[in-house]
Scaffold this motif. Structure first.
Motif, PDB file in Angstrom:
ATOM      1  N   GLY A  72       0.756  -1.267   0.006  1.00  0.00           N
ATOM      2  CA  GLY A  72       0.063  -0.061   0.061  1.00  0.00           C
ATOM      3  C   GLY A  72       0.748   1.257   0.005  1.00  0.00           C
ATOM      4  O   GLY A  72       0.550   2.212  -0.675  1.00  0.00           O
ATOM      5  N   SER A  73       1.833   1.188   0.569  1.00  0.00           N
ATOM      6  CA  SER A  73       2.735   2.656   1.047  1.00  0.00           C
ATOM      7  C   SER A  73       3.416   2.609  -0.380  1.00  0.00           C
ATOM      8  O   SER A  73       3.181   3.932  -1.010  1.00  0.00           O
ATOM      9  N   SER A  74       3.855   1.707  -1.037  1.00  0.00           N
ATOM     10  CA  SER A  74       4.469   1.762  -2.428  1.00  0.00           C
ATOM     11  C   SER A  74       3.550   2.294  -3.523  1.00  0.00           C
ATOM     12  O   SER A  74       3.882   3.035  -4.152  1.00  0.00           O
ATOM     13  N   LEU A  75       2.320   1.901  -3.235  1.00  0.00           N
ATOM     14  CA  LEU A  75       1.433   2.303  -4.371  1.00  0.00           C
ATOM     15  C   LEU A  75       0.953   3.461  -4.236  1.00  0.00           C
ATOM     16  O   LEU A  75       0.956   4.211  -5.248  1.00  0.00           O
ATOM     17  N   LEU A  76       0.804   4.160  -3.214  1.00  0.00           N
ATOM     18  CA  LEU A  76       0.348   5.342  -2.810  1.00  0.00           C
ATOM     19  C   LEU A  76       1.453   6.323  -3.189  1.00  0.00           C
ATOM     20  O   LEU A  76       1.220   7.489  -3.889  1.00  0.00           O
ATOM     21  N   TYR A  77       2.673   5.934  -2.723  1.00  0.00           N
ATOM     22  CA  TYR A  77       3.715   6.884  -3.257  1.00  0.00           C
ATOM     23  C   TYR A  77       4.074   6.736  -4.617  1.00  0.00           C
ATOM     24  O   TYR A  77       4.254   8.044  -5.006  1.00  0.00           O
ATOM     25  N   ARG A  78       3.971   5.979  -5.398  1.00  0.00           N
ATOM     26  CA  ARG A  78       4.343   6.010  -6.907  1.00  0.00           C
ATOM     27  C   ARG A  78       3.114   6.599  -7.610  1.00  0.00           C
ATOM     28  O   ARG A  78       3.348   7.218  -8.607  1.00  0.00           O
ATOM     29  N   LYS A  79       1.746   6.365  -7.321  1.00  0.00           N
ATOM     30  CA  LYS A  79       0.821   7.012  -7.868  1.00  0.00           C
ATOM     31  C   LYS A  79       0.421   8.331  -7.726  1.00  0.00           C
ATOM     32  O   LYS A  79       0.077   9.059  -8.589  1.00  0.00           O
ATOM     33  N   PHE A  80       0.554   8.701  -6.456  1.00  0.00           N
ATOM     34  CA  PHE A  80       0.131   9.998  -6.020  1.00  0.00           C
ATOM     35  C   PHE A  80       1.089  11.135  -5.370  1.00  0.00           C
ATOM     36  O   PHE A  80       1.482  12.257  -5.840  1.00  0.00           O
ATOM     37  N   VAL A  81       2.153  10.647  -4.536  1.00  0.00           N
ATOM     38  CA  VAL A  81       2.938  11.285  -3.750  1.00  0.00           C
ATOM     39  C   VAL A  81       4.180  11.690  -4.589  1.00  0.00           C
ATOM     40  O   VAL A  81       4.385  12.977  -4.904  1.00  0.00           O
ATOM     41  N   HIS A  82       4.724  10.947  -5.488  1.00  0.00           N
ATOM     42  CA  HIS A  82       5.816  11.252  -6.076  1.00  0.00           C
ATOM     43  C   HIS A  82       5.600  12.188  -7.213  1.00  0.00           C
ATOM     44  O   HIS A  82       6.458  13.291  -7.257  1.00  0.00           O
ATOM     45  N   PRO A  83       4.474  11.867  -8.088  1.00  0.00           N
ATOM     46  CA  PRO A  83       4.092  12.725  -9.111  1.00  0.00           C
ATOM     47  C   PRO A  83       3.818  14.143  -8.391  1.00  0.00           C
ATOM     48  O   PRO A  83       4.158  15.048  -9.030  1.00  0.00           O
ATOM     49  N   THR A  84       3.169  14.495  -7.435  1.00  0.00           N
ATOM     50  CA  THR A  84       2.770  15.705  -6.843  1.00  0.00           C
ATOM     51  C   THR A  84       3.973  16.411  -6.482  1.00  0.00           C
ATOM     52  O   THR A  84       4.099  17.495  -6.562  1.00  0.00           O
ATOM     53  N   LEU A  85       4.908  15.681  -5.582  1.00  0.00           N
ATOM     54  CA  LEU A  85       6.245  16.209  -4.959  1.00  0.00           C
ATOM     55  C   LEU A  85       6.988  16.644  -6.392  1.00  0.00           C
ATOM     56  O   LEU A  85       7.665  17.897  -5.852  1.00  0.00           O
ATOM     57  N   SER A  86       7.075  15.764  -7.181  1.00  0.00           N
ATOM     58  CA  SER A  86       7.925  16.158  -8.301  1.00  0.00           C
ATOM     59  C   SER A  86       7.399  17.457  -9.046  1.00  0.00           C
ATOM     60  O   SER A  86       8.694  18.466  -9.563  1.00  0.00           O
ATOM     61  N   SER A  87       6.277  17.550  -9.447  1.00  0.00           N
ATOM     62  CA  SER A  87       5.806  18.916  -9.867  1.00  0.00           C
ATOM     63  C   SER A  87       5.743  20.186  -9.107  1.00  0.00           C
ATOM     64  O   SER A  87       5.980  21.137  -9.804  1.00  0.00           O
ATOM     65  N   LYS A  88       5.625  19.766  -7.870  1.00  0.00           N
ATOM     66  CA  LYS A  88       5.537  21.180  -6.917  1.00  0.00           C
ATOM     67  C   LYS A  88       6.947  21.559  -6.237  1.00  0.00           C
ATOM     68  O   LYS A  88       7.179  22.088  -5.266  1.00  0.00           O
ATOM     69  N   GLU A  89       8.014  20.450  -6.367  1.00  0.00           N
ATOM     70  CA  GLU A  89       9.093  20.382  -5.773  1.00  0.00           C
ATOM     71  C   GLU A  89       9.852  21.787  -5.532  1.00  0.00           C
ATOM     72  O   GLU A  89      10.290  22.315  -4.516  1.00  0.00           O
ATOM     73  N   LYS A  90      10.055  22.744  -6.906  1.00  0.00           N
ATOM     74  CA  LYS A  90      10.606  24.007  -6.669  1.00  0.00           C
ATOM     75  C   LYS A  90       9.807  25.017  -5.763  1.00  0.00           C
ATOM     76  O   LYS A  90      10.572  25.554  -4.999  1.00  0.00           O
ATOM     77  N   GLU A  91       8.561  24.994  -5.849  1.00  0.00           N
ATOM     78  CA  GLU A  91       7.672  25.847  -5.264  1.00  0.00           C
ATOM     79  C   GLU A  91       7.891  25.460  -3.573  1.00  0.00           C
ATOM     80  O   GLU A  91       7.942  26.290  -2.576  1.00  0.00           O
ATOM     81  N   ILE A  92       7.776  24.162  -3.119  1.00  0.00           N
ATOM     82  CA  ILE A  92       7.991  23.794  -1.824  1.00  0.00           C
ATOM     83  C   ILE A  92       9.515  24.183  -1.255  1.00  0.00           C
ATOM     84  O   ILE A  92       9.808  24.787  -0.158  1.00  0.00           O
ATOM     85  N   ASP A  93      10.546  24.045  -2.084  1.00  0.00           N
ATOM     86  CA  ASP A  93      11.774  24.398  -1.652  1.00  0.00           C
ATOM     87  C   ASP A  93      11.807  25.962  -1.703  1.00  0.00           C
ATOM     88  O   ASP A  93      12.484  26.351  -0.455  1.00  0.00           O
ATOM     89  N   ASP A  94      11.500  26.479  -2.270  1.00  0.00           N
ATOM     90  CA  ASP A  94      11.451  28.100  -2.203  1.00  0.00           C
ATOM     91  C   ASP A  94      10.453  28.584  -0.980  1.00  0.00           C
ATOM     92  O   ASP A  94      10.986  29.626  -0.228  1.00  0.00           O
ATOM     93  N   CYS A  95       9.562  27.870  -0.585  1.00  0.00           N
ATOM     94  CA  CYS A  95       8.692  28.274   0.528  1.00  0.00           C
ATOM     95  C   CYS A  95       9.247  27.887   1.867  1.00  0.00           C
ATOM     96  O   CYS A  95       9.397  28.672   2.558  1.00  0.00           O
ATOM     97  N   LEU A  96      10.146  26.766   1.767  1.00  0.00           N
ATOM     98  CA  LEU A  96      11.060  26.430   2.868  1.00  0.00           C
ATOM     99  C   LEU A  96      11.933  27.445   3.301  1.00  0.00           C
ATOM    100  O   LEU A  96      12.457  27.797   4.370  1.00  0.00           O
ATOM    101  N   ILE A  97      12.833  27.791   2.080  1.00  0.00           N
ATOM    102  CA  ILE A  97      13.712  28.716   2.049  1.00  0.00           C
ATOM    103  C   ILE A  97      12.998  30.168   2.845  1.00  0.00           C
ATOM    104  O   ILE A  97      13.888  30.625   3.673  1.00  0.00           O
ATOM    105  N   GLN A  98      12.255  30.475   2.360  1.00  0.00           N
ATOM    106  CA  GLN A  98      11.628  31.875   2.850  1.00  0.00           C
ATOM    107  C   GLN A  98      11.156  31.644   4.453  1.00  0.00           C
ATOM    108  O   GLN A  98      11.364  32.382   5.065  1.00  0.00           O
ATOM    109  N   ALA A  99      10.664  30.400   4.694  1.00  0.00           N
ATOM    110  CA  ALA A  99      10.116  30.199   6.031  1.00  0.00           C
ATOM    111  C   ALA A  99      11.361  30.224   7.037  1.00  0.00           C
ATOM    112  O   ALA A  99      11.293  30.736   8.048  1.00  0.00           O
ATOM    113  N   LYS A 100      12.711  29.598   6.530  1.00  0.00           N
ATOM    114  CA  LYS A 100      13.815  29.574   7.212  1.00  0.00           C
ATOM    115  C   LYS A 100      14.147  31.027   7.470  1.00  0.00           C
ATOM    116  O   LYS A 100      14.629  30.949   8.638  1.00  0.00           O
ATOM    117  N   ASP A 101      14.222  31.575   6.487  1.00  0.00           N
ATOM    118  CA  ASP A 101      14.916  33.157   6.531  1.00  0.00           C
ATOM    119  C   ASP A 101      14.089  33.811   7.384  1.00  0.00           C
ATOM    120  O   ASP A 101      14.324  34.654   8.495  1.00  0.00           O
TER     121      ASP A 101
END
Length: 187
Positions: A72-101
């Motif tokens: 189940g964890s592999s299925l959810l990760y490959r079908k939903f989480v990985h594609p979502t995180l891959s497409s939003k990775e740049k925005e998430i990284d920018d948000c984390l950098i701003q939050a850290k600053d």
């Protein structure tokens, strides 16, 4: 706790110990899904706890995530989480950098304010403490001090009286405006 955390933690330990990359990937996928589940659970517990068999469904979901048959964890990760995180990775990284600053700036700001408050409190405590000590010492007259000294030992010479000329100015004790004259009348 046993099925969702302790069991996977032990098998994650075994994967680290054996240095099996396949096991690493399997357990990393599980922990990512479990972190998302735990985050979602915080909110769903508030709104869905009244739902019949809610807690039993949560346990069944965790068992489904762990099962080597359902993966189940592999299925959810490959079908939903990985594609979502891959497409939003740049925005998430920018948000984390701003939050850290912002958090660093906030920490510095509140740290300075805290130090200022502590310094002010220390100065106020010291000034009030010194004022209380001076008031206590001023309340003794020379007569009181000489009688205390005379009682403690018979061999102590009498106190020396110091005369000042009228030309010398006598310092006046200072009091803050907030203390007023007080009811004791002692200066």
């Amino acid at each position: 706790l046993i099925f969702g955390t302790l069991y996977p933690a032990y098998y994650s330990y075994k994967a680290v110990k054996s240095k099996d990359i396949k096991e690493y990937v399997k357990w990393m996928m599980y922990w990512i899904i479990f972190a998302l589940f735990t985050t979602a659970e915080t909110f769903t517990d508030i709104f869905l706890c009244w739902f019949p068999f809610y807690y039993e469904l949560k346990i069944a979901f965790v068992a489904w995530l762990l099962s080597p048959y359902t993966k189940g964890s592999s299925l959810l990760y490959r079908k939903f989480v990985h594609p979502t995180l891959s497409s939003k990775e740049k925005e998430i990284d920018d948000c984390l950098i701003q939050a850290k600053d912002r958090s660093y700036d906030a920490l510095v700001h509140f740290g300075k304010r805290g130090l200022n408050v502590a310094a002010t409190a220390a100065v106020m405590a010291a000034s009030k403490g010194q004022g209380a000590l001076s008031e206590r010492l001023r309340s003794f007259s020379m007569q009181d001090l000489s009688s205390i000294r005379g009682d403690s030992s018979s061999t102590v010479p009498p106190p020396v009286t110091v005369r000042t000329s009228s030309k010398q100015s006598h310092p006046k004790p200072s009091r803050s405006a907030s203390e007023g004259t007080g009811s004791s009348g002692k200066w």
